[in-house]
Design a protein around this motif. Structure first.
Motif, PDB file in Angstrom:
ATOM      1  N   ILE A 136       0.838  -1.196   0.000  1.00 54.91           N
ATOM      2  CA  ILE A 136       0.000   0.000   0.000  1.00 54.91           C
ATOM      3  C   ILE A 136       0.874   1.248   0.000  1.00 54.91           C
ATOM      4  CG2 ILE A 136      -1.614   1.358   1.397  1.00 54.91           C
ATOM      5  CD1 ILE A 136      -2.878  -1.371   2.209  1.00 54.91           C
ATOM      6  N   GLU A 137       1.900   1.252   0.832  1.00 56.96           N
ATOM      7  CA  GLU A 137       2.819   2.398   0.883  1.00 56.96           C
ATOM      8  C   GLU A 137       3.517   2.595  -0.461  1.00 56.96           C
ATOM      9  OE1 GLU A 137       3.360   4.767   3.162  1.00 56.96           O
ATOM     10  OE2 GLU A 137       1.678   3.876   4.224  1.00 56.96           O
ATOM     11  N   GLU A 138       3.925   1.509  -1.085  1.00 55.24           N
ATOM     12  CA  GLU A 138       4.577   1.609  -2.389  1.00 55.24           C
ATOM     13  C   GLU A 138       3.609   2.138  -3.450  1.00 55.24           C
ATOM     14  OE1 GLU A 138       7.898   1.135  -3.225  1.00 55.24           O
ATOM     15  OE2 GLU A 138       8.003   1.182  -1.035  1.00 55.24           O
ATOM     16  N   ASP A 139       2.360   1.696  -3.381  1.00 52.43           N
ATOM     17  CA  ASP A 139       1.346   2.206  -4.313  1.00 52.43           C
ATOM     18  C   ASP A 139       1.176   3.713  -4.138  1.00 52.43           C
ATOM     19  OD1 ASP A 139       0.792  -0.246  -5.476  1.00 52.43           O
ATOM     20  OD2 ASP A 139      -0.850  -0.708  -4.091  1.00 52.43           O
ATOM     21  N   LEU A 140       1.111   4.155  -2.893  1.00 54.00           N
ATOM     22  CA  LEU A 140       0.939   5.586  -2.635  1.00 54.00           C
ATOM     23  C   LEU A 140       2.136   6.394  -3.126  1.00 54.00           C
ATOM     24  CD1 LEU A 140      -0.676   5.430   0.905  1.00 54.00           C
ATOM     25  CD2 LEU A 140      -1.790   6.070  -1.247  1.00 54.00           C
ATOM     26  N   CYS A 170      -6.259   2.169  -2.241  1.00 55.08           N
ATOM     27  CA  CYS A 170      -7.593   2.130  -1.639  1.00 55.08           C
ATOM     28  C   CYS A 170      -8.231   0.761  -1.824  1.00 55.08           C
ATOM     29  CB  CYS A 170      -8.487   3.211  -2.234  1.00 55.08           C
ATOM     30  SG  CYS A 170      -8.036   4.871  -1.724  1.00 55.08           S
ATOM     31  N   ASP A 171      -8.049   0.172  -2.996  1.00 59.34           N
ATOM     32  CA  ASP A 171      -8.593  -1.164  -3.248  1.00 59.34           C
ATOM     33  C   ASP A 171      -7.984  -2.179  -2.287  1.00 59.34           C
ATOM     34  OD1 ASP A 171     -10.146  -0.184  -5.303  1.00 59.34           O
ATOM     35  OD2 ASP A 171      -8.773  -0.849  -6.892  1.00 59.34           O
ATOM     36  N   ARG A 172      -6.686  -2.092  -2.078  1.00 62.03           N
ATOM     37  CA  ARG A 172      -6.019  -3.009  -1.149  1.00 62.03           C
ATOM     38  C   ARG A 172      -6.546  -2.822   0.276  1.00 62.03           C
ATOM     39  NH1 ARG A 172      -1.476  -5.341  -3.741  1.00 62.03           N
ATOM     40  NH2 ARG A 172      -0.569  -4.016  -5.343  1.00 62.03           N
ATOM     41  N   MET A 173      -6.750  -1.564   0.679  1.00 64.80           N
ATOM     42  CA  MET A 173      -7.259  -1.297   2.019  1.00 64.80           C
ATOM     43  C   MET A 173      -8.681  -1.844   2.164  1.00 64.80           C
ATOM     44  SD  MET A 173      -5.112   0.006   4.100  1.00 64.80           S
ATOM     45  CE  MET A 173      -6.289   0.367   5.376  1.00 64.80           C
ATOM     46  N   ARG A 174      -9.508  -1.668   1.138  1.00 66.12           N
ATOM     47  CA  ARG A 174     -10.873  -2.192   1.207  1.00 66.12           C
ATOM     48  C   ARG A 174     -10.864  -3.724   1.301  1.00 66.12           C
ATOM     49  NH1 ARG A 174     -12.018   2.101  -2.212  1.00 66.12           N
ATOM     50  NH2 ARG A 174     -11.869   0.816  -4.061  1.00 66.12           N
ATOM     51  N   ASN A 175      -9.938  -4.356   0.603  1.00 66.65           N
ATOM     52  CA  ASN A 175      -9.820  -5.812   0.700  1.00 66.65           C
ATOM     53  C   ASN A 175      -9.434  -6.229   2.115  1.00 66.65           C
ATOM     54  OD1 ASN A 175     -10.503  -6.227  -1.970  1.00 66.65           O
ATOM     55  ND2 ASN A 175      -8.389  -6.278  -2.678  1.00 66.65           N
ATOM     56  N   LEU A 176      -8.533  -5.469   2.735  1.00 63.91           N
ATOM     57  CA  LEU A 176      -8.145  -5.762   4.120  1.00 63.91           C
ATOM     58  C   LEU A 176      -9.339  -5.592   5.052  1.00 63.91           C
ATOM     59  CD1 LEU A 176      -4.620  -4.245   4.811  1.00 63.91           C
ATOM     60  CD2 LEU A 176      -5.327  -6.612   5.003  1.00 63.91           C
ATOM     61  N   GLU A 211      -9.778   3.719   9.535  1.00 68.15           N
ATOM     62  CA  GLU A 211      -9.153   5.023   9.756  1.00 68.15           C
ATOM     63  C   GLU A 211      -8.047   5.269   8.729  1.00 68.15           C
ATOM     64  OE1 GLU A 211      -7.907   4.777  13.802  1.00 68.15           O
ATOM     65  OE2 GLU A 211      -9.931   5.184  14.573  1.00 68.15           O
ATOM     66  N   LYS A 212      -7.269   4.237   8.436  1.00 69.47           N
ATOM     67  CA  LYS A 212      -6.193   4.374   7.441  1.00 69.47           C
ATOM     68  C   LYS A 212      -6.761   4.618   6.049  1.00 69.47           C
ATOM     69  CE  LYS A 212      -2.949   1.654  10.070  1.00 69.47           C
ATOM     70  NZ  LYS A 212      -2.202   0.427  10.211  1.00 69.47           N
ATOM     71  N   LEU A 213      -7.846   3.924   5.716  1.00 70.40           N
ATOM     72  CA  LEU A 213      -8.486   4.142   4.421  1.00 70.40           C
ATOM     73  C   LEU A 213      -9.009   5.573   4.337  1.00 70.40           C
ATOM     74  CD1 LEU A 213      -9.482   3.147   1.684  1.00 70.40           C
ATOM     75  CD2 LEU A 213     -11.536   2.289   2.843  1.00 70.40           C
ATOM     76  N   GLY A 214      -9.624   6.040   5.394  1.00 64.60           N
ATOM     77  CA  GLY A 214     -10.112   7.415   5.427  1.00 64.60           C
ATOM     78  C   GLY A 214      -8.990   8.416   5.254  1.00 64.60           C
ATOM     79  N   GLN A 215      -7.843   8.131   5.857  1.00 67.14           N
ATOM     80  CA  GLN A 215      -6.694   9.027   5.730  1.00 67.14           C
ATOM     81  C   GLN A 215      -6.172   9.043   4.298  1.00 67.14           C
ATOM     82  OE1 GLN A 215      -5.657  11.017   8.318  1.00 67.14           O
ATOM     83  NE2 GLN A 215      -4.558  12.012   6.674  1.00 67.14           N
ATOM     84  N   ILE A 216      -6.165   7.893   3.650  1.00 70.55           N
ATOM     85  CA  ILE A 216      -5.739   7.836   2.247  1.00 70.55           C
ATOM     86  C   ILE A 216      -6.691   8.652   1.390  1.00 70.55           C
ATOM     87  CG2 ILE A 216      -5.458   6.339   0.231  1.00 70.55           C
ATOM     88  CD1 ILE A 216      -4.548   4.123   2.170  1.00 70.55           C
ATOM     89  N   TYR A 217      -8.014   8.480   1.624  1.00 68.01           N
ATOM     90  CA  TYR A 217      -8.999   9.270   0.883  1.00 68.01           C
ATOM     91  C   TYR A 217      -8.770  10.763   1.103  1.00 68.01           C
ATOM     92  CZ  TYR A 217     -12.131   5.428  -0.468  1.00 68.01           C
ATOM     93  OH  TYR A 217     -12.690   4.324  -1.042  1.00 68.01           O
TER      94      TYR A 217
END
Length: 52
Positions: free
Chosen positions: A8-12, A21-27, A39-45
């Protein structure tokens, strides 16, 4: 789960915000009771400027 966070960090860093975001939603689907993932997904958004 640590490997997923690394990806996820590398994607960002590479600008692949939607993929991160897709990876976070899968998690979140895998671990629905872990509020910190939401919370992490919200922060990415928020950081990305997504309005979803």
């Amino acid at each position: 789960m640590g490997n997923i966070f690394y990806r996820i960090e590398e994607d960002l860093k590479a600008g692949r915000k939607k993929k991160a975001c897709d990876r976070m939603r899968n998690l979140i689907n895998e671990f629905p009771n872990d509020i910190s993932l939401r919370e992490k997904l919200g922060q990415i958004y928020y950081d990305s400027g997504f309005k979803r």
